[in-house]
Design an enzyme around this catalytic site. Sequence first.
Site, PDB file in Angstrom:
ATOM      1  N   GLY A 138     -19.367  16.534   7.322  1.00 23.45           N
ATOM      2  CA  GLY A 138     -18.424  15.811   8.176  1.00 23.45           C
ATOM      3  C   GLY A 138     -17.037  16.430   8.253  1.00 23.45           C
TER       4      GLY A 138
ATOM      5  N   TYR B   7     -14.875   4.057  10.141  1.00 27.27           N
ATOM      6  CA  TYR B   7     -13.420   3.962   9.954  1.00 27.27           C
ATOM      7  C   TYR B   7     -12.690   4.542  11.166  1.00 27.27           C
ATOM      8  CZ  TYR B   7      -8.735   5.348   8.681  1.00 27.27           C
ATOM      9  OH  TYR B   7      -7.373   5.548   8.709  1.00 27.27           O
TER      10      TYR B   7
ATOM     11  N   LYS C 143      -9.425   2.043   4.461  1.00 34.05           N
ATOM     12  CA  LYS C 143      -9.224   3.419   4.956  1.00 34.05           C
ATOM     13  C   LYS C 143     -10.166   4.473   4.380  1.00 34.05           C
ATOM     14  CE  LYS C 143      -5.911   4.796   1.470  1.00 34.05           C
ATOM     15  NZ  LYS C 143      -4.759   5.581   1.087  1.00 34.05           N
TER      16      LYS C 143
ATOM     17  N   LYS D 286     -10.136   2.890  14.388  1.00 30.79           N
ATOM     18  CA  LYS D 286      -8.829   3.356  14.891  1.00 30.79           C
ATOM     19  C   LYS D 286      -8.902   3.599  16.397  1.00 30.79           C
ATOM     20  CE  LYS D 286      -6.684   3.130  10.997  1.00 30.79           C
ATOM     21  NZ  LYS D 286      -5.747   2.017  10.774  1.00 30.79           N
TER      22      LYS D 286
ATOM     23  N   PHE E 256      -1.525  12.577  10.415  1.00 28.76           N
ATOM     24  CA  PHE E 256      -2.455  13.636  10.003  1.00 28.76           C
ATOM     25  C   PHE E 256      -2.781  13.409   8.521  1.00 28.76           C
ATOM     26  CE2 PHE E 256      -3.524  16.234  13.692  1.00 28.76           C
ATOM     27  CZ  PHE E 256      -2.949  15.409  14.629  1.00 28.76           C
TER      28      PHE E 256
ATOM     29  N   SER F 251      -4.644   7.355  13.430  1.00 28.69           N
ATOM     30  CA  SER F 251      -5.045   8.463  12.558  1.00 28.69           C
ATOM     31  C   SER F 251      -5.506   9.643  13.399  1.00 28.69           C
ATOM     32  CB  SER F 251      -6.193   7.949  11.689  1.00 28.69           C
ATOM     33  OG  SER F 251      -6.935   9.008  11.152  1.00 28.69           O
TER      34      SER F 251
ATOM     35  N   ARG G  77      -5.616  21.798   7.079  1.00 31.50           N
ATOM     36  CA  ARG G  77      -5.136  20.466   7.425  1.00 31.50           C
ATOM     37  C   ARG G  77      -3.620  20.489   7.561  1.00 31.50           C
ATOM     38  NH1 ARG G  77      -9.775  20.188   7.860  1.00 31.50           N
ATOM     39  NH2 ARG G  77     -11.261  18.656   7.055  1.00 31.50           N
TER      40      ARG G  77
ATOM     41  N   GLY H 147       0.825  -1.211   0.000  1.00 31.03           N
ATOM     42  CA  GLY H 147       0.000   0.000   0.000  1.00 31.03           C
ATOM     43  C   GLY H 147       0.858   1.261   0.000  1.00 31.03           C
TER      44      GLY H 147
END
Length: 342
Positions: free
Chosen positions: A299, A151, A86, A155, A180, A126, A233, A11
């Site tokens: 969200g 999801y 994910k 975590k 992050f 996460s 972010r 991945g």
Amino acid sequence: MKKVLVTGGCGYIGSHTIVDLLNNGFEVVSIDNLCNSTEEVLEGIFQITGKRVRNYAVDLCDWDATMQVFSAHPDISGIIHFAALKSVGDSVEQPLRYFRNNLDGLLNLLQCAQEFEAPYFIFSSSCSVYGNTTALPVVEDTPFEEAQSPYARTKQMGEQIIRDFSVVTPDMRYILLRYFNPAGAHESALIGEAPSSPANNLVPVITETAIGKRPEVLVFGDDYPTRDGSCVRDYIHVMDLANAHTRALQYLIDQKQAPRWDVFNLGIGEGVTVLEAIHAFERVSSQKLNYRIGPRRPGDVVAVYADNRKAASLLDWQPRYGIDEIMRTAWRWEQHRSGLSD
Ligand code: NAD
Ligand code: WQD
């Protein structure tokens, strides 16, 4: 040489971490069932490092098959557990699939680690565990708010499972790493983010638009209370993230961690707005991006970024790259995989 099992090694973050581990003298085996990747990435890893990595295309939810990998490699001492589903949106549609995959896989792996006495375990967590927090920057002690998706809940639960298991495994040490917003690609452009399912994170959406795979980037809202109205972010380069795993593993091997488990934020410690990210892309690629302001995405939190001082001081880790390097390497990777690079 220490042998490390990387799950999810084909991945995005796993493959970049394998490169960093190999470059730091570790031997690596991978388990990845290829549900969101292909083994082509192993060729890229070989071209970068000159080393071959074996992947076992095994589902971690399959106890017998997972045990067989450990039986073939009883000398595994470290485990870095990336393998998980994910997609936040998919997890809302298919919560049981997410709980089954992400939690069963973790449970099997922990039990194998115990049975085969592999003492060091690193878990991919996460920033989504913090939920809709307003305490910024986020420190590791910031209390969890309600998970915003199944999801994110996997975590939160994964972290809790590890903490509970650590009570009965005194000889094991665990590190939980809260990423992050990972982005960018290896400098060589031989590996990068290549998911089997469509990407919906900002950076691949930008590069796929620029290359012509998508018509435009929709900016999800410009009426937030931020410096330009778009969300903030903490974008962290995937090679900085990769190196944090190598350092975390070495920290455990060097017996520097007294508590059985510990947790670290991995971000660069700075917020970047969506519009700033777009402008960074335009700057490094010398091209205009076709973007348009759209409605807010349900969200989305307004802003989230890390306090990364704990990782800096204990793991001796410093992120080296900022948003320009993220965009530059992501763009090179996009061109490479589209056959447009020189
Ligand atoms: P990815 O999908 O690229 O890699 C995960 C790999 O795990 C895939 O190759 C997939 O095939 C494999 N996998 C999934 N379930 C498996 C199973 N049951 N058995 C064996 N293999 C399985 O994702 P990534 O971006 O590299 O993320 C790695 C980890 O980091 C995940 O745990 C993810 O939740 C976490 N994380 C990612 C981000 C992000 O934005 N990319 C942010 C925070 C945390
Ligand atoms: C970033 C910003 C969007 C796409 C997700 C997960 C989180 C973690 C990291 C796994 C936001 C904006 C995006 C687009 C946009 N993953 N955006 N147009 O949502 O911060 O975090 O990945 O653990 O759990 O939720 O990342 O890349 O989707 O969005 O305007 O087409 O870009 O609104 O502000 P996010 P993202």
